[in-house]
Design a protein around this motif. Structure first.
Motif, PDB file in Angstrom:
ATOM      1  N   LEU A  72       0.760  -1.146   0.222  1.00  0.00           N
ATOM      2  CA  LEU A  72       0.154  -0.065  -0.151  1.00  0.00           C
ATOM      3  C   LEU A  72       0.647   1.258  -0.091  1.00  0.00           C
ATOM      4  O   LEU A  72       0.478   2.274  -0.618  1.00  0.00           O
ATOM      5  CB  LEU A  72      -1.039  -0.293   1.140  1.00  0.00           C
ATOM      6  CG  LEU A  72      -2.130  -1.024   1.194  1.00  0.00           C
ATOM      7  CD1 LEU A  72      -2.712  -0.885   2.386  1.00  0.00           C
ATOM      8  CD2 LEU A  72      -3.043  -0.618   0.032  1.00  0.00           C
ATOM      9  N   LEU A  73       2.221   1.037   0.820  1.00  0.00           N
ATOM     10  CA  LEU A  73       2.974   2.563   0.674  1.00  0.00           C
ATOM     11  C   LEU A  73       3.461   2.776  -0.783  1.00  0.00           C
ATOM     12  O   LEU A  73       3.561   3.803  -1.430  1.00  0.00           O
ATOM     13  CB  LEU A  73       3.856   1.962   1.623  1.00  0.00           C
ATOM     14  CG  LEU A  73       3.447   2.423   3.160  1.00  0.00           C
ATOM     15  CD1 LEU A  73       4.511   1.804   4.063  1.00  0.00           C
ATOM     16  CD2 LEU A  73       3.202   3.710   3.385  1.00  0.00           C
ATOM     17  N   ARG A  74       3.620   1.573  -1.364  1.00  0.00           N
ATOM     18  CA  ARG A  74       4.484   1.727  -2.737  1.00  0.00           C
ATOM     19  C   ARG A  74       3.320   2.200  -3.684  1.00  0.00           C
ATOM     20  O   ARG A  74       3.751   3.079  -4.326  1.00  0.00           O
ATOM     21  CB  ARG A  74       4.957   0.281  -3.094  1.00  0.00           C
ATOM     22  CG  ARG A  74       6.139  -0.218  -2.611  1.00  0.00           C
ATOM     23  CD  ARG A  74       6.634  -1.609  -3.398  1.00  0.00           C
ATOM     24  NE  ARG A  74       7.618  -2.189  -2.257  1.00  0.00           N
ATOM     25  CZ  ARG A  74       7.278  -3.041  -1.755  1.00  0.00           C
ATOM     26  NH1 ARG A  74       6.194  -3.690  -1.900  1.00  0.00           N
ATOM     27  NH2 ARG A  74       8.285  -3.610  -0.787  1.00  0.00           N
ATOM     28  N   LEU A  75       2.039   1.721  -3.744  1.00  0.00           N
ATOM     29  CA  LEU A  75       1.318   2.350  -4.335  1.00  0.00           C
ATOM     30  C   LEU A  75       0.740   3.911  -3.991  1.00  0.00           C
ATOM     31  O   LEU A  75       0.659   4.736  -4.782  1.00  0.00           O
ATOM     32  CB  LEU A  75      -0.449   1.603  -4.224  1.00  0.00           C
ATOM     33  CG  LEU A  75      -0.335   0.200  -4.862  1.00  0.00           C
ATOM     34  CD1 LEU A  75      -1.501  -0.514  -4.397  1.00  0.00           C
ATOM     35  CD2 LEU A  75      -0.071   0.181  -6.384  1.00  0.00           C
ATOM     36  N   GLU A  76       0.612   4.185  -2.714  1.00  0.00           N
ATOM     37  CA  GLU A  76       0.386   5.465  -2.389  1.00  0.00           C
ATOM     38  C   GLU A  76       1.411   6.366  -2.709  1.00  0.00           C
ATOM     39  O   GLU A  76       1.139   7.783  -3.056  1.00  0.00           O
ATOM     40  CB  GLU A  76      -0.041   5.519  -0.748  1.00  0.00           C
ATOM     41  CG  GLU A  76      -0.779   6.566  -0.522  1.00  0.00           C
ATOM     42  CD  GLU A  76      -2.039   6.648  -1.037  1.00  0.00           C
ATOM     43  OE1 GLU A  76      -2.693   7.736  -1.105  1.00  0.00           O
ATOM     44  OE2 GLU A  76      -2.737   5.515  -1.266  1.00  0.00           O
ATOM     45  N   ALA A  77       2.705   6.094  -2.444  1.00  0.00           N
ATOM     46  CA  ALA A  77       3.866   6.785  -2.872  1.00  0.00           C
ATOM     47  C   ALA A  77       3.854   7.416  -4.180  1.00  0.00           C
ATOM     48  O   ALA A  77       4.345   8.527  -4.543  1.00  0.00           O
ATOM     49  CB  ALA A  77       5.051   6.070  -2.294  1.00  0.00           C
ATOM     50  N   ASN A  78       3.271   6.879  -5.140  1.00  0.00           N
ATOM     51  CA  ASN A  78       3.021   7.249  -6.359  1.00  0.00           C
ATOM     52  C   ASN A  78       2.074   8.185  -6.584  1.00  0.00           C
ATOM     53  O   ASN A  78       1.927   8.969  -7.620  1.00  0.00           O
ATOM     54  CB  ASN A  78       2.896   6.268  -7.517  1.00  0.00           C
ATOM     55  CG  ASN A  78       4.076   5.198  -7.530  1.00  0.00           C
ATOM     56  OD1 ASN A  78       5.338   5.730  -7.288  1.00  0.00           O
ATOM     57  ND2 ASN A  78       3.781   3.865  -7.620  1.00  0.00           N
ATOM     58  N   ARG A  79       1.069   8.458  -5.745  1.00  0.00           N
ATOM     59  CA  ARG A  79      -0.117   9.484  -5.618  1.00  0.00           C
ATOM     60  C   ARG A  79      -0.184  10.263  -4.925  1.00  0.00           C
ATOM     61  O   ARG A  79      -0.848  11.232  -4.703  1.00  0.00           O
ATOM     62  CB  ARG A  79      -1.166   8.536  -5.709  1.00  0.00           C
ATOM     63  CG  ARG A  79      -1.416   7.344  -6.594  1.00  0.00           C
ATOM     64  CD  ARG A  79      -2.749   6.521  -6.720  1.00  0.00           C
ATOM     65  NE  ARG A  79      -3.014   6.259  -5.112  1.00  0.00           N
ATOM     66  CZ  ARG A  79      -4.227   5.862  -4.909  1.00  0.00           C
ATOM     67  NH1 ARG A  79      -5.326   5.984  -5.729  1.00  0.00           N
ATOM     68  NH2 ARG A  79      -4.447   5.656  -3.630  1.00  0.00           N
ATOM     69  N   THR A  80       0.713  10.532  -3.882  1.00  0.00           N
ATOM     70  CA  THR A  80       0.546  11.255  -2.593  1.00  0.00           C
ATOM     71  C   THR A  80       1.277  12.572  -2.537  1.00  0.00           C
ATOM     72  O   THR A  80       2.361  12.745  -3.451  1.00  0.00           O
ATOM     73  CB  THR A  80       1.069  10.803  -1.471  1.00  0.00           C
ATOM     74  OG1 THR A  80       2.508  10.210  -1.526  1.00  0.00           O
ATOM     75  CG2 THR A  80       0.304   9.430  -0.973  1.00  0.00           C
TER      76      THR A  80
END
Length: 66
Positions: free
Chosen positions: A19-27
């Motif tokens: 989830l952190l990897r996914l979110e890092a691209n959008r935050t």
């Protein structure tokens, strides 16, 4: 019981990292820092739960079924 708890914690940790990897691209910058603080707080709760479980565990080995 301990093995199941350990496996559950490992699975949650893997989900958290994904989830952190996914979110890092959008935050936005700083938002990831806030989310990491939430994760660290969750980890402190899990650690406390494990400590309580260890404290409540019987101090003598359980008898082996015959």
């Amino acid at each position: 019981m301990q093995a199941r708890l350990g496996a559950a914690i490992a699975a949650l940790e893997n989900i958290r990292l994904d989830l952190l990897r996914l979110e890092a691209n959008r935050t936005l910058p700083g938002q990831l820092t806030q989310e990491l603080e939430v994760v660290h707080e969750l980890q402190r709760h899990v650690d406390a739960m494990q400590e309580v479980n260890r404290a409540l565990r019987p101090r003598w080995p359980e008898p082996t079924p015959v």
